[in-house]
Design a protein around this motif. Structure first.
Motif, PDB file in Angstrom:
ATOM      1  N   ASN A  49       0.828  -1.208   0.000  1.00 31.23           N
ATOM      2  CA  ASN A  49       0.000   0.000   0.000  1.00 31.23           C
ATOM      3  C   ASN A  49       0.860   1.255   0.000  1.00 31.23           C
ATOM      4  OD1 ASN A  49      -2.713  -0.519  -0.184  1.00 31.23           O
ATOM      5  ND2 ASN A  49      -3.167  -0.136   1.956  1.00 31.23           N
ATOM      6  N   VAL A  50       1.834   1.287   0.895  1.00 31.02           N
ATOM      7  CA  VAL A  50       2.702   2.457   1.028  1.00 31.02           C
ATOM      8  C   VAL A  50       3.411   2.735  -0.292  1.00 31.02           C
ATOM      9  CG1 VAL A  50       4.773   3.353   2.150  1.00 31.02           C
ATOM     10  CG2 VAL A  50       3.006   2.226   3.519  1.00 31.02           C
ATOM     11  N   VAL A  51       3.917   1.685  -0.928  1.00 30.28           N
ATOM     12  CA  VAL A  51       4.628   1.844  -2.196  1.00 30.28           C
ATOM     13  C   VAL A  51       3.719   2.441  -3.261  1.00 30.28           C
ATOM     14  CG1 VAL A  51       5.659   0.565  -4.108  1.00 30.28           C
ATOM     15  CG2 VAL A  51       6.318   0.025  -1.762  1.00 30.28           C
ATOM     16  N   VAL A  52       2.510   1.903  -3.383  1.00 30.27           N
ATOM     17  CA  VAL A  52       1.604   2.336  -4.453  1.00 30.27           C
ATOM     18  C   VAL A  52       1.118   3.761  -4.233  1.00 30.27           C
ATOM     19  CG1 VAL A  52      -0.629   1.924  -5.561  1.00 30.27           C
ATOM     20  CG2 VAL A  52       0.876   0.003  -5.044  1.00 30.27           C
ATOM     21  N   VAL A  53       0.619   4.052  -3.027  1.00 33.25           N
ATOM     22  CA  VAL A  53       0.005   5.374  -2.833  1.00 33.25           C
ATOM     23  C   VAL A  53       1.037   6.487  -2.732  1.00 33.25           C
ATOM     24  CG1 VAL A  53      -2.119   4.477  -1.834  1.00 33.25           C
ATOM     25  CG2 VAL A  53      -0.211   5.067  -0.328  1.00 33.25           C
ATOM     26  N   THR A  54       2.282   6.159  -2.399  1.00 35.68           N
ATOM     27  CA  THR A  54       3.320   7.188  -2.430  1.00 35.68           C
ATOM     28  C   THR A  54       3.491   7.710  -3.850  1.00 35.68           C
ATOM     29  OG1 THR A  54       4.502   6.275  -0.517  1.00 35.68           O
ATOM     30  CG2 THR A  54       5.748   7.698  -2.006  1.00 35.68           C
ATOM     31  N   GLY A  55       3.566   6.793  -4.803  1.00 36.26           N
ATOM     32  CA  GLY A  55       3.666   7.201  -6.195  1.00 36.26           C
ATOM     33  C   GLY A  55       2.443   7.966  -6.661  1.00 36.26           C
ATOM     34  N   SER A  56       1.258   7.485  -6.275  1.00 34.99           N
ATOM     35  CA  SER A  56       0.018   8.161  -6.665  1.00 34.99           C
ATOM     36  C   SER A  56      -0.040   9.566  -6.081  1.00 34.99           C
ATOM     37  CB  SER A  56      -1.194   7.354  -6.184  1.00 34.99           C
ATOM     38  OG  SER A  56      -1.245   6.094  -6.795  1.00 34.99           O
ATOM     39  N   LEU A  57       0.314   9.685  -4.796  1.00 36.78           N
ATOM     40  CA  LEU A  57       0.229  10.986  -4.133  1.00 36.78           C
ATOM     41  C   LEU A  57       1.198  11.991  -4.763  1.00 36.78           C
ATOM     42  CD1 LEU A  57      -1.138  12.554  -1.852  1.00 36.78           C
ATOM     43  CD2 LEU A  57       0.675  11.756  -0.311  1.00 36.78           C
ATOM     44  N   ILE A  58       2.381  11.530  -5.138  1.00 36.81           N
ATOM     45  CA  ILE A  58       3.346  12.419  -5.793  1.00 36.81           C
ATOM     46  C   ILE A  58       2.767  12.946  -7.103  1.00 36.81           C
ATOM     47  CG2 ILE A  58       5.575  12.501  -6.977  1.00 36.81           C
ATOM     48  CD1 ILE A  58       6.619  10.566  -4.805  1.00 36.81           C
ATOM     49  N   ARG A  59       2.145  12.065  -7.867  1.00 36.51           N
ATOM     50  CA  ARG A  59       1.564  12.500  -9.143  1.00 36.51           C
ATOM     51  C   ARG A  59       0.403  13.464  -8.913  1.00 36.51           C
ATOM     52  NH1 ARG A  59       3.198  10.095 -13.752  1.00 36.51           N
ATOM     53  NH2 ARG A  59       4.458   8.190 -13.578  1.00 36.51           N
ATOM     54  N   PHE A  60      -0.444  13.157  -7.947  1.00 31.35           N
ATOM     55  CA  PHE A  60      -1.565  14.057  -7.657  1.00 31.35           C
ATOM     56  C   PHE A  60      -1.053  15.411  -7.166  1.00 31.35           C
ATOM     57  CE2 PHE A  60      -4.300  10.128  -6.974  1.00 31.35           C
ATOM     58  CZ  PHE A  60      -5.078  10.350  -8.099  1.00 31.35           C
ATOM     59  N   ALA A  61       0.000  15.399  -6.351  1.00 34.62           N
ATOM     60  CA  ALA A  61       0.554  16.652  -5.844  1.00 34.62           C
ATOM     61  C   ALA A  61       1.128  17.495  -6.972  1.00 34.62           C
ATOM     62  CB  ALA A  61       1.628  16.363  -4.796  1.00 34.62           C
ATOM     63  N   ARG A  62       1.825  16.862  -7.889  1.00 30.24           N
ATOM     64  CA  ARG A  62       2.386  17.590  -9.035  1.00 30.24           C
ATOM     65  C   ARG A  62       1.285  18.188  -9.908  1.00 30.24           C
ATOM     66  NH1 ARG A  62       7.221  13.379 -10.853  1.00 30.24           N
ATOM     67  NH2 ARG A  62       8.729  14.028  -9.262  1.00 30.24           N
ATOM     68  N   ALA A  63       0.140  17.488  -9.954  1.00 29.93           N
ATOM     69  CA  ALA A  63      -0.986  18.001 -10.738  1.00 29.93           C
ATOM     70  C   ALA A  63      -1.770  19.068  -9.981  1.00 29.93           C
ATOM     71  CB  ALA A  63      -1.926  16.849 -11.108  1.00 29.93           C
ATOM     72  N   GLY A  64      -1.416  19.295  -8.700  1.00 30.77           N
ATOM     73  CA  GLY A  64      -2.055  20.342  -7.902  1.00 30.77           C
ATOM     74  C   GLY A  64      -3.476  20.036  -7.490  1.00 30.77           C
ATOM     75  N   VAL A  65      -3.791  18.748  -7.277  1.00 32.26           N
ATOM     76  CA  VAL A  65      -5.181  18.390  -6.948  1.00 32.26           C
ATOM     77  C   VAL A  65      -5.335  17.837  -5.528  1.00 32.26           C
ATOM     78  CG1 VAL A  65      -5.823  17.984  -9.350  1.00 32.26           C
ATOM     79  CG2 VAL A  65      -4.918  16.076  -7.986  1.00 32.26           C
ATOM     80  N   VAL A  66      -4.293  17.937  -4.700  1.00 35.10           N
ATOM     81  CA  VAL A  66      -4.387  17.404  -3.334  1.00 35.10           C
ATOM     82  C   VAL A  66      -4.926  18.477  -2.387  1.00 35.10           C
ATOM     83  CG1 VAL A  66      -3.157  16.314  -1.425  1.00 35.10           C
ATOM     84  CG2 VAL A  66      -2.396  15.920  -3.780  1.00 35.10           C
ATOM     85  N   PRO A  67      -6.092  18.252  -1.758  1.00 34.95           N
ATOM     86  CA  PRO A  67      -6.598  19.196  -0.745  1.00 34.95           C
ATOM     87  C   PRO A  67      -5.931  18.908   0.594  1.00 34.95           C
ATOM     88  CG  PRO A  67      -8.196  17.459  -1.094  1.00 34.95           C
ATOM     89  CD  PRO A  67      -7.046  17.169  -2.024  1.00 34.95           C
ATOM     90  N   TRP A  68      -4.754  19.463   0.803  1.00 34.46           N
ATOM     91  CA  TRP A  68      -3.908  19.060   1.929  1.00 34.46           C
ATOM     92  C   TRP A  68      -4.587  19.257   3.283  1.00 34.46           C
ATOM     93  CZ3 TRP A  68       0.081  16.113   1.029  1.00 34.46           C
ATOM     94  CH2 TRP A  68       0.722  16.182  -0.213  1.00 34.46           C
ATOM     95  N   ARG A  69      -5.220  20.384   3.468  1.00 34.55           N
ATOM     96  CA  ARG A  69      -5.793  20.661   4.788  1.00 34.55           C
ATOM     97  C   ARG A  69      -6.882  19.649   5.151  1.00 34.55           C
ATOM     98  NH1 ARG A  69      -8.505  26.405   6.839  1.00 34.55           N
ATOM     99  NH2 ARG A  69      -9.089  25.659   8.934  1.00 34.55           N
ATOM    100  N   GLY A  70      -7.868  19.490   4.281  1.00 32.27           N
ATOM    101  CA  GLY A  70      -8.948  18.557   4.563  1.00 32.27           C
ATOM    102  C   GLY A  70      -8.471  17.121   4.621  1.00 32.27           C
ATOM    103  N   GLY A  71      -7.554  16.753   3.713  1.00 34.45           N
ATOM    104  CA  GLY A  71      -7.050  15.392   3.690  1.00 34.45           C
ATOM    105  C   GLY A  71      -6.263  15.036   4.933  1.00 34.45           C
ATOM    106  N   LEU A  72      -5.466  15.990   5.435  1.00 35.53           N
ATOM    107  CA  LEU A  72      -4.693  15.733   6.653  1.00 35.53           C
ATOM    108  C   LEU A  72      -5.591  15.612   7.881  1.00 35.53           C
ATOM    109  CD1 LEU A  72      -1.577  18.007   6.088  1.00 35.53           C
ATOM    110  CD2 LEU A  72      -1.597  15.512   6.271  1.00 35.53           C
ATOM    111  N   VAL A  73      -6.657  16.404   7.927  1.00 36.08           N
ATOM    112  CA  VAL A  73      -7.590  16.285   9.056  1.00 36.08           C
ATOM    113  C   VAL A  73      -8.170  14.875   9.117  1.00 36.08           C
ATOM    114  CG1 VAL A  73      -9.846  17.007   9.929  1.00 36.08           C
ATOM    115  CG2 VAL A  73      -8.185  18.732   9.190  1.00 36.08           C
ATOM    116  N   LEU A  74      -8.664  14.374   7.990  1.00 38.69           N
ATOM    117  CA  LEU A  74      -9.239  13.028   7.951  1.00 38.69           C
ATOM    118  C   LEU A  74      -8.185  11.973   8.305  1.00 38.69           C
ATOM    119  CD1 LEU A  74     -11.366  13.265   4.676  1.00 38.69           C
ATOM    120  CD2 LEU A  74     -12.193  13.384   7.031  1.00 38.69           C
ATOM    121  N   SER A  75      -6.992  12.120   7.757  1.00 41.02           N
ATOM    122  CA  SER A  75      -5.941  11.117   7.951  1.00 41.02           C
ATOM    123  C   SER A  75      -5.437  11.075   9.386  1.00 41.02           C
ATOM    124  CB  SER A  75      -4.775  11.404   6.998  1.00 41.02           C
ATOM    125  OG  SER A  75      -5.207  11.420   5.659  1.00 41.02           O
TER     126      SER A  75
END
Length: 246
Positions: A49-75
């Motif tokens: 899981n860690v391996v897969v979503v790390t790559g996914s998160l990097i791509r989403f971050a580069r695309a500027g689509v990660v809602p960091w504040r809301g996502g961190l609250v949930l996590s």
């Protein structure tokens, strides 16, 4: 390591990464069906899981689509519960039943329509999502999943945000909870179990690296999300049914 299992892990990582998930639920099911030691199973599954979503998160971050504040609250609400889930003792039969039920529930949630693309920014239901995140964190730690496959459909139903930002949120949620659950599992089983699980599962880790990178690329550029969701739901439903039917 059986070639069919390596291929299945690659395909699972590809499909799940395409919709922002890690695939831990199906990795766990595939390992269980292959007769893998259930005590090592969550460790290897969470590592994948860690391996897969790390790559996914990097791509989403580069695309500027990660809602960091809301996502961190949930996590961060869910992460302590994921650690406790990893610490929880469980028998093999209970583990397999819980995993099978979880997979079938996840498949049903994946088939629900996603309205968040058209009407993002929900009201009261969206604000209640942190309360839903906590039990999902615990489940993630117990059975070796990230929990995002349950969280994302709830975010869609509550109109929490648009579809791409929800996929990115699921990736962040899965990464943090997988790490937390993995720490709990290693605290329970001993650090030596980590090297044992990774040593046995190295070909599977390499397979999910490749599949995850391809899948996260497809998520941003090529395949319609509805197609990916249906394929992922079918795979998840099959794995869960096989576990419960023995």
């Amino acid at each position: 390591m059986a070639l069919w299992l390596i291929g299945a892990f690659l395909a699972t990582a590809l499909l799940y990464a395409s919709v922002g998930y890690g695939g831990g639920s199906t990795y766990s099911a595939l390992l269980a069906l292959s007769g893998y030691d259930y005590r090592l199973l969550p460790i290897l599954s969470l590592s994948c899981n860690v391996v897969v979503v790390t790559g996914s998160l990097i791509r989403f971050a580069r695309a500027g689509v990660v809602p960091w504040r809301g996502g961190l609250v949930l996590s961060l609400v869910a992460a302590p519960l994921a650690f406790l889930g990893g610490l929880t003792p469980i028998t093999e039969r209970s583990f397999l039943v819980l995993l099978g039920i979880s997979l079938i529930a996840a498949a049903v949630l994946l088939l629900l329509p996603t309205t968040a693309q058209d009407r993002p920014g929900g009201g009261r239901a969206a604000r209640l999502m942190p309360f839903a995140a906590a039990p999902l964190g615990y489940l993630a730690g117990v059975v070796g999943i990230g929990g995002g496959i349950f969280l994302a459909p709830l975010l869609h139903l509550s109109r929490w945000d648009n579809a791409r930002r929800i996929a990115a949120t699921a990736s962040l949620f899965i990464l943090i909870n997988s790490v937390s659950g993995l720490v709990g599992q290693l605290t329970k089983a001993g650090v030596g179990r980590f090297s044992e699980a990774i040593g046995d599962g190295l070909p599977l880790l390499l397979a999910v690296v490749i599949g995850g990178q391809i899948g996260s690329l497809l998520a941003l550029r090529l395949l319609p999300e509805c197609v990916i969701r249906w394929l992922t739901a079918a795979l998840t439903l099959y794995a869960g049914s096989r576990l419960l039917l023995g």
